[in-house]
Scaffold this active site. Structure first.
Site, PDB file in Angstrom:
ATOM      1  N   ASP A  87       0.850  -1.191   0.000  1.00  0.00           N
ATOM      2  CA  ASP A  87       0.000   0.000   0.000  1.00  0.00           C
ATOM      3  C   ASP A  87       0.881   1.235   0.000  1.00  0.00           C
ATOM      4  O   ASP A  87       1.794   1.348   0.817  1.00  0.00           O
ATOM      5  CB  ASP A  87      -0.900   0.023   1.247  1.00  0.00           C
ATOM      6  CG  ASP A  87      -2.028  -0.985   1.130  1.00  0.00           C
ATOM      7  OD1 ASP A  87      -2.281  -1.455   0.011  1.00  0.00           O
ATOM      8  OD2 ASP A  87      -2.639  -1.313   2.162  1.00  0.00           O
ATOM      9  N   ASP A 105     -13.588  -6.417  -6.285  1.00  0.00           N
ATOM     10  CA  ASP A 105     -13.877  -6.689  -4.872  1.00  0.00           C
ATOM     11  C   ASP A 105     -15.244  -7.348  -4.810  1.00  0.00           C
ATOM     12  O   ASP A 105     -16.240  -6.755  -5.216  1.00  0.00           O
ATOM     13  CB  ASP A 105     -13.888  -5.381  -4.065  1.00  0.00           C
ATOM     14  CG  ASP A 105     -12.505  -4.727  -4.013  1.00  0.00           C
ATOM     15  OD1 ASP A 105     -11.504  -5.465  -4.062  1.00  0.00           O
ATOM     16  OD2 ASP A 105     -12.440  -3.489  -3.944  1.00  0.00           O
TER      17      ASP A 105
END
Lengths: 251, 196
Positions: free
Chosen positions: A11, A130
């Site tokens: 990230d 997702d």
């Protein structure tokens, strides 16, 4: 034989990696290049950088990071986060990214997949999805899994393949963060439907989870973040174990 | 010094970065005058073979490439350009190595693109693969491939069928995989080419 890929996901915010990373001898745990280098030395097959605060203003910092990674790292890497236009993707390509991953922007404007594939080739376009299991089925979610759509995951990945996605990165929101293993059932269903590579994501907690997902779903790659960052799973040991279980890996 | 042909088919930043990492000097070729300044040539390339061929033709460099005796390395689509023809857009290519570039057939029942790390078996006599053992993994990403051929194949890869991971004819060398993305062994291959 084509090997199964192990992909650490980093990230990134403002060109720096966030989340705790506990490699030994790190000079700077927030430096994406140093972390990328550590992972490539350990035998990671590919890297994914997720730009969690991608906005137009911050884009320049990301581009500088991408350039620095491309200069120093000798394995392929993907950049995701905030890509909604051809020119975002082109800037990343020119900075040295091998692939880009798109998610919500493609759901809002599916033509984006066609346009990216036509402009830069299918190999450049990773569709990230997702997904969450709801009473009506497996449903695509937006904005990091917060907003449900009315689209069935199975329909969406098939459409994306037809539009020109070169790879699918499927994250199970039911499994993500639970460390209870990948969603092998759904991954198998999706993998069997498609003729493009599938990356499993969400749920990795222990080495056995990787063995299970490859054996049960036959996906092409498995992605994880925290288990690698916190040193709970070491890539060289994981790969030895996969090899022992007759899963082809690059060692 | 190596000259990289710059014809707008794909990005060359990763390639130039890899050359810099291993300390190989390079320059960029935009014209025939540039071409004459370099001892070795790299033809990179990603994307559509037919489009790449059109762009290469637009540079005016095709005749000089075809008649060249300089060691030349094609990478990925830059490799496919060296063959006679590609099924991608049914395109006529440079015709330097008499082979065809084919689409992966559905009968092979493998995923397309062929994407990821696959093992190769290099010809032990090929100088391009000096110090690169049998079974070494390289990073591939392609939807079209060059058929296996006993005469010109310098490295074999198996993806449901045997394909040419590398080909070689006289001063022309080419690889289907991306040495610039294939870890230490990819960098070794680039060094081998620079040392030819």
């Amino acid at each position: 034989m084509l090997s199964k890929r192990i992909i650490p996901c980093l990230d990134v915010k403002d060109g720096r990696t966030v989340k705790g990373i506990n490699f030994v001898d790190l000079r700077d745990a927030g430096d994406p290049v140093e972390l990328a280098w550590q992972y490539s030395e350990q035998g990671a097959d590919e890297l994914v950088f997720l730009d969690i605060a991608a906005t137009h203003e911050k884009r320049k910092t990301t581009l500088d990071m991408v350039k620095a990674v491309a200069k120093q790292i000798n394995i392929p890497f993907t950049i995701g986060g905030g890509i909604s236009e051809l020119k975002d993707a082109e800037a990343l390509l020119n900075a040295g990214a091998d692939k880009i991953s798109i998610n919500s922007a493609a759901v809002r404007n599916p033509q984006l997949i066609d346009d990216l594939a036509k402009a830069f080739g299918v190999q450049f376009v990773v569709l990230a999805v997702d997904t969450k299991s709801l009473p009506q089925g497996d449903i695509v979610h937006l904005n990091g899994g917060r907003i449900p759509t009315e689209i069935r995951t199975q329909d969406w990945v098939k459409e994306a393949e037809q539009r020109g996605a070169g790879e699918i990165l499927l994250t199970s929101m039911d499994k993500d963060g639970t460390k209870s293993g990948f969603d092998s059932l759904l991954l198998k269903e999706v993998n069997d439907m498609l003729n493009i590579p599938v990356i499993a994501s969400g749920g990795a907690g222990k080495e056995q989870d990787f063995i299970d997902v490859f054996q049960q779903s036959n996906v092409d790659a498995a992605l994880a973040a925290s288990v690698f960052h916190y040193g709970e799973i070491l890539i060289p040991e994981l790969k030895q174990l996969l090899k022992k279980n007759n899963i082809p890996v690059r060692i | 010094m190596i000259g990289i042909i710059n014809y707008g088919a794909g990005n060359i930043f990763s390639l130039t970065s890899a050359l810099e990492r291993v300390g190989i000097k390079y320059g960029i070729i935009n014209s025939e005058a540039d071409y004459q300044q370099y001892e070795k040539i790299i033809i990179p390339g990603v994307g559509h073979a037919g489009t790449a061929m059109r762009k290469l033709t637009d540079t005016g460099l095709v005749p000089v490439i075809k008649s060249s005796h300089k060691p030349t390395l094609g990478i990925c689509v830059g490799m496919q350009l060296l063959t006679d023809f590609s099924e991608e857009g049914n395109s006529d290519l440079l015709g330097i190595i008499p082979l065809k570039t084919l689409r992966f057939n559905e009968a092979v029942s493998k995923k397309v693109p062929h994407m990821g790390w696959n093992q190769i078996s290099p010809d032990p006599d090929s100088k391009l693969f000096t110090g690169i053992p049998q079974g070494t993994y390289f990073y591939f990403v392609h939807s079209y491939f060059i058929e296996f051929n006993t005469k010109f194949t310098a490295a074999i890869c198996d993806y449901g069928i045997k394909l040419s991971a590398a080909i070689q004819k006289d001063n022309f060398y080419a690889v289907q995989f991306h040495p610039e993305k294939s870890g230490a062994m990819g960098e070794r291959l680039l060094k081998n080419f620079a040392d030819l």
